[in-house]
Motif scaffolding. Structure first.
Motif, PDB file in Angstrom:
ATOM      1  N   ASP A 732       0.849  -1.182   0.000  1.00  0.00           N
ATOM      2  CA  ASP A 732       0.000   0.000   0.000  1.00  0.00           C
ATOM      3  C   ASP A 732       0.892   1.241   0.000  1.00  0.00           C
ATOM      4  O   ASP A 732       2.035   1.195   0.500  1.00  0.00           O
ATOM      5  CB  ASP A 732      -0.911   0.027   1.235  1.00  0.00           C
ATOM      6  CG  ASP A 732      -1.929  -1.098   1.207  1.00  0.00           C
ATOM      7  OD1 ASP A 732      -2.159  -1.642   0.119  1.00  0.00           O
ATOM      8  OD2 ASP A 732      -2.459  -1.441   2.283  1.00  0.00           O
ATOM      9  N   ARG A 734       0.738   5.829   0.185  1.00  0.00           N
ATOM     10  CA  ARG A 734      -0.010   7.062   0.360  1.00  0.00           C
ATOM     11  C   ARG A 734       0.968   8.229   0.321  1.00  0.00           C
ATOM     12  O   ARG A 734       2.144   8.087   0.688  1.00  0.00           O
ATOM     13  CB  ARG A 734      -0.797   7.076   1.658  1.00  0.00           C
ATOM     14  CG  ARG A 734       0.034   7.202   2.926  1.00  0.00           C
ATOM     15  CD  ARG A 734      -0.859   7.240   4.146  1.00  0.00           C
ATOM     16  NE  ARG A 734      -0.086   7.277   5.381  1.00  0.00           N
ATOM     17  CZ  ARG A 734      -0.624   7.233   6.608  1.00  0.00           C
ATOM     18  NH1 ARG A 734      -1.933   7.107   6.728  1.00  0.00           N
ATOM     19  NH2 ARG A 734       0.144   7.291   7.676  1.00  0.00           N
ATOM     20  N   TRP A 741      -4.743   5.090   2.719  1.00  0.00           N
ATOM     21  CA  TRP A 741      -3.772   4.250   2.012  1.00  0.00           C
ATOM     22  C   TRP A 741      -4.423   3.712   0.743  1.00  0.00           C
ATOM     23  O   TRP A 741      -5.621   3.429   0.710  1.00  0.00           O
ATOM     24  CB  TRP A 741      -3.335   3.063   2.888  1.00  0.00           C
ATOM     25  CG  TRP A 741      -2.468   3.467   4.045  1.00  0.00           C
ATOM     26  CD1 TRP A 741      -2.876   3.807   5.283  1.00  0.00           C
ATOM     27  CD2 TRP A 741      -1.051   3.552   4.035  1.00  0.00           C
ATOM     28  NE1 TRP A 741      -1.807   4.104   6.087  1.00  0.00           N
ATOM     29  CE2 TRP A 741      -0.651   3.955   5.344  1.00  0.00           C
ATOM     30  CE3 TRP A 741      -0.057   3.350   3.078  1.00  0.00           C
ATOM     31  CZ2 TRP A 741       0.671   4.140   5.703  1.00  0.00           C
ATOM     32  CZ3 TRP A 741       1.273   3.519   3.447  1.00  0.00           C
ATOM     33  CH2 TRP A 741       1.632   3.930   4.733  1.00  0.00           C
ATOM     34  N   HIS A 742      -3.598   3.526  -0.290  1.00  0.00           N
ATOM     35  CA  HIS A 742      -4.091   3.018  -1.558  1.00  0.00           C
ATOM     36  C   HIS A 742      -3.312   1.771  -1.946  1.00  0.00           C
ATOM     37  O   HIS A 742      -2.096   1.713  -1.769  1.00  0.00           O
ATOM     38  CB  HIS A 742      -3.955   4.083  -2.654  1.00  0.00           C
ATOM     39  CG  HIS A 742      -4.759   5.318  -2.365  1.00  0.00           C
ATOM     40  ND1 HIS A 742      -6.110   5.399  -2.580  1.00  0.00           N
ATOM     41  CD2 HIS A 742      -4.368   6.523  -1.859  1.00  0.00           C
ATOM     42  CE1 HIS A 742      -6.546   6.597  -2.225  1.00  0.00           C
ATOM     43  NE2 HIS A 742      -5.503   7.309  -1.781  1.00  0.00           N
ATOM     44  N   GLU A 743      -4.065   0.816  -2.453  1.00  0.00           N
ATOM     45  CA  GLU A 743      -3.469  -0.460  -2.842  1.00  0.00           C
ATOM     46  C   GLU A 743      -2.595  -0.270  -4.071  1.00  0.00           C
ATOM     47  O   GLU A 743      -2.980   0.372  -5.056  1.00  0.00           O
ATOM     48  CB  GLU A 743      -4.591  -1.447  -3.122  1.00  0.00           C
ATOM     49  CG  GLU A 743      -4.145  -2.863  -3.314  1.00  0.00           C
ATOM     50  CD  GLU A 743      -5.335  -3.775  -3.522  1.00  0.00           C
ATOM     51  OE1 GLU A 743      -5.848  -3.815  -4.653  1.00  0.00           O
ATOM     52  OE2 GLU A 743      -5.767  -4.414  -2.542  1.00  0.00           O
TER      53      GLU A 743
END
Length: 1461
Positions: A732, A734, A741-743
């Motif tokens: 993840d 960010r 949070w981004h995958e």
């Protein structure tokens, strides 16, 4: 029997005499009388107060006021008017009325306060009783439910719990405490009417977790959990319209901090102790905020029971640490210990198990000590003691127990039972009322008695009924009134019979009777008498006839097994005995509790690397169970060890302290008061490994390269894979200052390096990584530092990554790393390794010059110190960025560290092997050469099975030299290395060649032996030979065939191959070889017979041949040798063989024949020549010859020189053994000391000594001897001649001594003499003073002997005869027997003696010796005169020899020949 705990009145008991109750009673009565009198005065108007003091004061004031009034009235009669008098009287009346009203109001107020206090106390008691009745542990009615939601949706988790007191609820996310104060936007907790809700606002992907709620109160705890899965939507997909999305935010972010957070830092683990040791459980913690006035409360629990300060346990809490210390461990202390930190915001707790092993037994094989000794149903003169039995896994079973008691304050332990009691319960009687006691128990088995248990809590010998008959009343000013019902009883003389007689407990060996005291009972103290009757007997027997029972309980022993009894009880006081009570129902002594049945199926499951969870089915009847004992055994060992040493009550237990990778089986047995059940069936074997879980978190995220639009990241794999192989990773990202949070990846990343694309240049990013296995996704790593997305253009290389530390030993370790992704402007030329201790500031470079390899062994480290490491890459531009700093490493070899070892298997394949017992199913054995993983299948083959792994070399050669390493994943850094050098490779290849090209193992190499006829046998023996084996002999490179000259044979069953050469000649010199082949296996052995070796074989062969020819005729099987007989004769002997009647045997000396009286019998095979008395005349060369028509043989012995000396020494040995004690002979010249021997020769080595000084023969002392005697002549003895005389004769191995003492006080001695002289000189008498008096007459006896009483008399003479005569002694012509006073002896068949010990006047008289054989004999008389001590010694005349009188021969001898029958 009541099983309640010791009541409070037992613990607070104080000794007091009986008069105290009477004093209190008198005080109550006096107070009551005073109150009545005060009430009387108050009712009559004299004063209405609440006590006697106030009443008296009121009366006094009133009286004084009246007198004063009267006085003033009398004085003012003349001056005051009638109006004033009336006004004064009215004012006085109003004042008195006002005072009376005030007193009345005060009394009413006090009464109201007393009533209010009484009501509050009653309500408190009722409230406490109500709370006790409704108190219970938390119980969850509605459990948590799992949720799956979209990202940015809110979630509410709720459950319902009940319990009293109201449980405290705490929420956890993945076992981490949720504190709303730390993130008020995210979480909100509500609790109302038993319904507890956790609100999660705007859930994101990080909120996917396992949530649990724990409800806790003083009675226990309960928990429930659920899973929350937050799904992430893609592209334009919307889970809800934006306007419908539930969106609740608090109006203010300012939240008052009311929660105290407790975080445990260092925790105590599973602990093992031994009885008698001291131990401390510690737990350090971080308390936030740390307020002095608002601190959490530390509570310790053992098996959910609160622990308090006591003699055995000490509690401590302060300075961020909580500790529980044990002053003297016992098995009672074993259990699950829990530390609970209680705050207003909740409870934080941690638990671990404490195991307490038995101390070493005082007697080998004795059982362990019992435990948990408790007292029940205490009364005035008895108490029931219970305990729990010890586990006897490796000892013989317990056959009983001894109970000991001791009065509190004393140290005198008294054993209560004479024989061991078989059940874990015993009623102790004979206690003294009002005294306190403690108890202990010891177990007994066939080996001995155990150590004593821990002592019980003190218990007082008091009747609880006494408390019910005593009432305490509280009055004003804190005073109390104690009233006893005994004082309120009526005047009852003889008490009534007891009631409700029944058996409160029934056992096989005793019955406990209980009853109620009679009502009314009277004021006098009561005692009881118990009577029993066997059903059907019709007669009653008093049980306690000697000792009266004071309490309404009694244990009746000595009951017949299988018989029924009825009982009745009588009460008594000083006035008399009551009528008997009602008879009980028939009672039969029997055990109401039986041995439990065995537990059911036992199942063991994996837990951790050193523990296993064991579960089992409860037995069919689990009533009255104390619990269970669990045993474990290594598979195949059949040796069982106890797991727990105190019974556990649950059917699930975690067995700790096991060895990782080892296989175990388990069994369980139930236990109650009667004993143990049978062992359950063994569980299935289980290997100790950690259970399958999610992997741990990755760590060490490092930026390896950046081009302005993408970043290459590297990280380290999780330390533990969770027991299942790691399938991949999720990442993840960010941007800085962003919350969400981004995958990064939707599919698994299979490597520990990944390039993140589509990044914004010059933006800062942070990343985190989570590993996944078959179980699920593990915890994510900590967020990385902020990395700036800016292209790298520096000329130096980037950081190395993947630092791995392995092979940690006591002073060294190996550091591995991977090459930087970014090399810079030029290729990497090497690496620098830096290290430092954790607390140090300066880094140390381990290698002065950069190493080109990607591994380095760091040495000279300090054992027990902790270090960190980093690596820097070097190129032509300089030193690049350093790698991430490694985790701290403790430099210390792990216990049981194993290394790689080399070997060759049965097929000749060379391998390296490694064993790791800590390996799990998910562990991977990674082999490497020069620390690079091996993937060359053409050169190597790897085989892994269980916790063993082997690396095979397919075609080993010099290219395989180098360092080989192995590391095992999913372990605590298990690794090793092995250096394959030329010497080791040559050894392994030689061993491999032997296996691939086998040789026949030999038990014996080629050897030879000379046979009887001079033949030479060559032979060799192999370990084993098959029937198809072949062989051949080669002599001087020429194979020989089987023939009469070379006879060959092969015994394949024994592996022996031989060749016999019939005639061995000078032409046979050379090399002899035998070659063997058995299938593919071959071997050969050679023997070189050249030069001296050949000549020795040839000579021995010729000698054996001649010896064989010699033995064809008469010959000596043993040549001449000598021996000495016990009669000191010298025998020359030899042994002959192969003789016949015509064989002639002759003796020769110095060439001349010797005439013998009798020729030897050659058929017996032995010939002897006797030399009776050896002397120098017998020296010479002796020869024996054998001859007949077949040939002749000769044997020679030279009897001179050393042979002669050896014979003399042998004669000395036999003579020395037979030497007589030294005897004294008085001669005309003085004294002669004589020693009689079987044989004496002047050439024998003898020595005479006086006072340890050697005597040389001279005029004063002359040494000589005869054929059978050695003597020392002392001429004219004087004072100087006193002392010890020793005669010593030396044999071939040892010497023989005879000693005589010629010193001290003595008596007159009258000896026999051979010449004529009248008196013995006085100095001779002085010399022999102190000797035991011995009248020794050699050759005859004196006619008269004079001796002083108390001395010892010895009469000795020499007797001869053939055949040996019979010797009889007479006193006054009467024969007498030998006893302690009279001792007869006959030495060497010729010295007859009579010894009289301690002579007295009764021994005076005529003594005769009678010597006779069939040819006649003689009798000699001796007159013995004894005078007393102090009397004048009788005049002594010259002695004469007693004349013998002849005894005629027997009639048979006198008869003519032919007339005898």
């Amino acid at each position: 029997m009541s099983s309640v705990a010791v009541p409070f009145y037992q613990r607070r008991h104080k000794h007091f005499d009986q008069s105290y109750r009477n004093i209190q009673t008198r005080y109550v009565l006096e107070e009551y009388a005073a109150r009545k009198q005060a009430a009387y005065y108050e009712s009559t108007g004299l004063g209405k107060t609440t006590c006697r003091l106030c009443a008296r004061r009121a009366r006094t004031l009133a009286h004084e006021a009246i007198q004063e009034s009267r006085k003033r009235t009398h004085e003012q009669k003349s001056d005051a008017s009638e109006e004033k008098r009336i006004r004064f009287a009215s004012e006085l009346s109003a004042l008195e009325k006002e005072i009376h009203t005030a007193r009345h109001h005060a009394r009413e107020h006090l009464d109201r306060l007393a009533i209010q206090r009484m009501v509050e106390e009653n309500m408190a008691l009722e409230r406490h009783a109500l709370e006790e009745s409704i108190s219970r542990a938390p119980e969850i009615l509605v459990r948590l439910r799992s949720h799956t939601v979209w990202e940015k949706m809110s979630v509410s988790l709720c459950f319902t719990v009940q319990g009293f007191p109201t449980p405290v609820v705490q929420w956890y996310k993945n076992e981490e405490l949720i504190t709303p104060a730390s993130d008020p936007v995210k979480y909100r907790i509500e609790s109302k009417y038993g319904v507890h809700v956790l609100h999660i606002n705007r859930a994101d992907f990080d909120d996917s977790a396992t949530y649990s709620a724990v409800a806790t109160n003083v009675h226990g705890q309960a928990s429930t959990n659920c899973a929350v899965i937050v799904r992430r939507f893609r592209d334009n997909e919307q889970p809800h319209p934006a306007g419908i999305m539930p969106f609740h935010l608090p109006l203010s972010y300012d939240v008052c901090f009311t929660h105290i957070d407790v975080q445990f830092l260092e925790k105590f683990g599973v602990t093992f102790g031994t009885e008698g040791e001291t131990l401390t459980l510690k737990c350090s913690m971080l308390i936030t905020p740390d307020l002095k006035r608002l601190r959490p409360r530390a509570e310790w629990y053992r098996d959910d029971v609160l622990i308090k300060d006591s003699k055995w346990t000490k509690l401590y809490f302060g300075e961020g640490q909580a500790a529980l210390s044990f002053t003297h461990l016992n098995k009672d202390d074993e259990g699950l210990y829990t530390l609970r930190m209680v705050t207003k915001g909740g409870v934080s707790e941690y638990s671990a198990y404490l195991f307490v092993r038995d101390a070493d037994a005082l007697i080998a094989g004795a059982p362990g000590a019992p435990m948990d000794v408790k007292c029940h149903d205490a009364n005035r003169d008895y108490v029931i003691v219970t305990w729990k039995p010890p586990n006897t896994t490796s000892e013989s079973p317990v056959i009983g127990y001894f109970v000991d008691k001791c009065e509190v304050g004393l140290e005198n332990w008294v054993q209560c039972n004479d024989t061991p009691v078989k059940i874990c319960k015993y009623p102790v009687t004979g206690l003294y009322e009002g005294r306190s006691y403690i108890f202990r128990v010891r177990a007994v088995n066939s080996a001995g008695i155990s150590r004593p248990s821990r002592v019980s809590e003190p218990v007082a010998a008091l009747d609880p009924v006494d408390l019910e008959r005593t009432q305490t009343i509280s009055v004003d000013e804190g005073r109390k009134i104690v009233i006893s019902k005994d004082d309120l009883e009526g005047d009852i003389q003889i008490p009534g019979p007891p009631t409700n007689v029944h058996a409160s407990e029934i056992s096989k060996t005793y019955v406990v009777l209980s009853w109620d005291p009679p009502v009314p009972r009277g004021r006098e103290p009561l005692t009881y008498f118990i009577e029993k009757s066997m059903v059907g007997s019709g007669s009653w027997q008093r049980v306690n006839a000697q000792v009266a029972v004071k309490s309404p309980r009694y244990a009746v022993f000595d009951l017949a097994e299988g018989k029924s009894y009825v009982f009745r009880v009588l009460s008594a006081n000083k006035h008399g005995i009551s009528d008997p009570s009602e008879i009980t129902e028939p009672i039969q002594p029997q055990d109401t509790v039986v041995v439990p049945s065995a537990p059911g199926r036992v199942v063991a499951t994996r837990n951790t690397k050193t523990s296993v969870v064991v579960q089992w089915d409860k037995p069919k009847h689990e009533e009255d169970l104390y619990g269970y004992y669990i045993d474990y055994s290594v598979v195949g060992s059949n040796h069982w060890e106890p797991s727990n040493h105190k019974p556990i009550k649950y059917n699930r237990f975690v067995v700790h302290g096991l060895e990782t990778g080892e296989q175990y089986v388990f069994r369980v047995k139930a236990v109650n008061a009667v004993g143990f059940s049978e062992n359950s069936q063994e569980s299935e074997a289980i290997t100790v490994q950690a259970a399958l879980t999610c992997p741990s978190y990755p760590h060490g995220i490092t930026l390896l390269n950046c081009d302005g639009h993408s970043m290459t990241l590297g990280w380290k794999a999780p330390k533990y894979s969770g027991g299942s192989p790691i399938l991949g990773y999720y990442m993840d990202k960010r941007e800085a200052n962003h919350q969400n949070w981004h995958e990064v990846n939707s599919s698994l990343i299979t490597q520990t390096i990944y390039t993140v694309e589509d990044l914004t240049e010059d933006a800062f990013y942070e990343f985190k990584v989570a590993a996944a296995n078959l179980v699920g996704i593990g915890q994510p790593s900590d967020p990385s530092e902020h990395f700036k997305c800016k292209a790298w253009t520096m000329p130096e290389p980037g950081p190395a990554y993947g630092l791995t530390i392995c092979e940690v030993r006591n002073s060294s370790l190996v550091l591995l790393w991977k090459a930087p992704v970014y090399e810079g402007k030029s290729p990497i030329t090497g690496y620098l390794v830096d290290y430092k201790e954790v607390d140090a500031e300066d880094w140390i470079t381990a290698n002065e010059k950069p190493t080109s390899k990607r591994y380095y062994k760091v040495t000279d480290l300090h054992e027990g110190h902790t270090y960190v490491f980093k690596v820097r890459a070097v190129n032509d531009a300089g030193v690049g960025k350093s790698s991430e700093i490694s985790e701290p490493v403790l430099v210390e070899a792990r216990p049981g560290t194993k290394e790689i070892f080399s070997g060759v298997d049965d097929e000749g394949n060379i391998y390296l092997a490694f064993e790791c017992k800590e390996a799990t199913d998910a562990s991977h054995f990674a082999w490497g050469k020069s620390y690079e993983e091996i993937d060359d299948s053409d050169k190597f083959k790897i085989e892994t099975e269980g916790n063993h792994s082997k690396l095979y070399f397919k075609n080993p050669d010099k290219s395989d030299l180098g360092t080989y390493s192995i590391s095992v994943s999913d372990t605590d850094g298990v690794s090793s290395s092995f250096v394959m050098d030329e010497e080791e490779l040559e050894r392994l290849m030689a061993l491999s060649n032997e296996i691939k090209n086998p040789t026949i193992p030999l038990k014996s190499e080629l050897a030879y032996e000379i046979l009887e006829k001079g033949q030479v046998r060559f032979w060799i023996q192999a370990e084993s030979l098959s029937p198809n084996s072949t062989y051949r002999f080669v002599i001087n490179d020429k194979e020989v065939e089987n023939s009469d000259r070379h006879k060959m044979n092969c015994d394949r069953s024994n592996g022996i191959i031989e060749m016999v050469m019939d005639r061995f000649t000078i032409d046979n010199e050379g090399t002899y070889t035998v070659q063997i082949q058995d299938g593919k296996a071959k071997n050969q052995s050679s023997l070189v017979l050249i030069g001296d070796a050949f000549k020795a074989v040839l000579a021995e062969s010729e000698l054996q041949r001649k010896e064989f020819l010699r033995k064809q005729g008469p010959h000596f099987s043993e040549f001449l040798y000598w021996e000495v007989t016990e009669e000191c004769e010298v025998l020359l002997a030899c042994k002959v063989a192969n003789t016949k009647k015509e064989t002639v045997f002759k003796w020769y000396k110095d060439g001349s024949g010797i005439d013998v009286d009798e020729m030897p019998d050659l058929q017996k095979g032995e010939c002897h020549l006797s030399i009776p008395r050896l002397s120098r005349n017998d020296e010479g060369v002796y020869k024996a010859t054998l001859s007949d028509d077949r040939g002749h043989d000769v044997s020679t012995l030279e009897l001179s020189g050393k042979v002669y000396d050896d014979i003399i020494l042998a004669l000395s040995r036999i003579s020395g053994k037979s030497a007589s004690p030294l005897k004294i002979l008085c001669t005309e010249e003085g004294i002669r000391l004589q020693c009689f021997l079987k044989y004496y020769n002047e050439e024998m080595k003898v020595n005479w000594s006086h006072r340890d000084s050697k005597i040389s023969s001279g005029e004063k002392m002359k040494i000589g001897g005869g054929e059978d005697v050695a003597w020392l002549q002392i001429r004219e003895p004087t004072e100087k001649d006193k002392g010890n005389y020793t005669f010593e004769i030396f044999g071939d191995k040892e010497s023989y001594k005879r000693t005589l003492d010629l010193s001290g006080q003595g008596i007159f001695l009258r000896p026999y003499v051979h010449g004529e002289f009248s008196w013995i000189k006085q100095n001779l008498l002085e010399i022999i003073r102190g000797m035991a008096v011995k009248k020794e007459i050699i050759g005859g006896l004196p006619d008269v002997v004079t001796i002083m009483d108390g001395k010892t008399l010895n009469l000795t003479c020499t007797v001869f005869g053939n055949p040996d005569p019979e010797v009889v002694w007479f006193k006054n012509d009467k024969a007498f027997e030998c006893n302690e006073h009279y001792v007869f002896s006959l030495e060497q068949g010729k010295y007859a003696s009579l010894t009289i010990k301690g002579v007295s006047s009764e021994d005076s008289g005529k003594y005769s010796i009678h010597v006779k054989n069939k040819y006649g004999g003689e009798t000699v008389d001796v007159t013995v005169s004894v005078y007393r001590h102090g009397e004048k010694m009788p005049e002594i005349k010259p002695g004469q020899l007693a004349k013998p009188r002849p005894i005629p021969p027997s009639e048979d001898v006198l008869k003519p020949e032919g007339t005898a029958k």
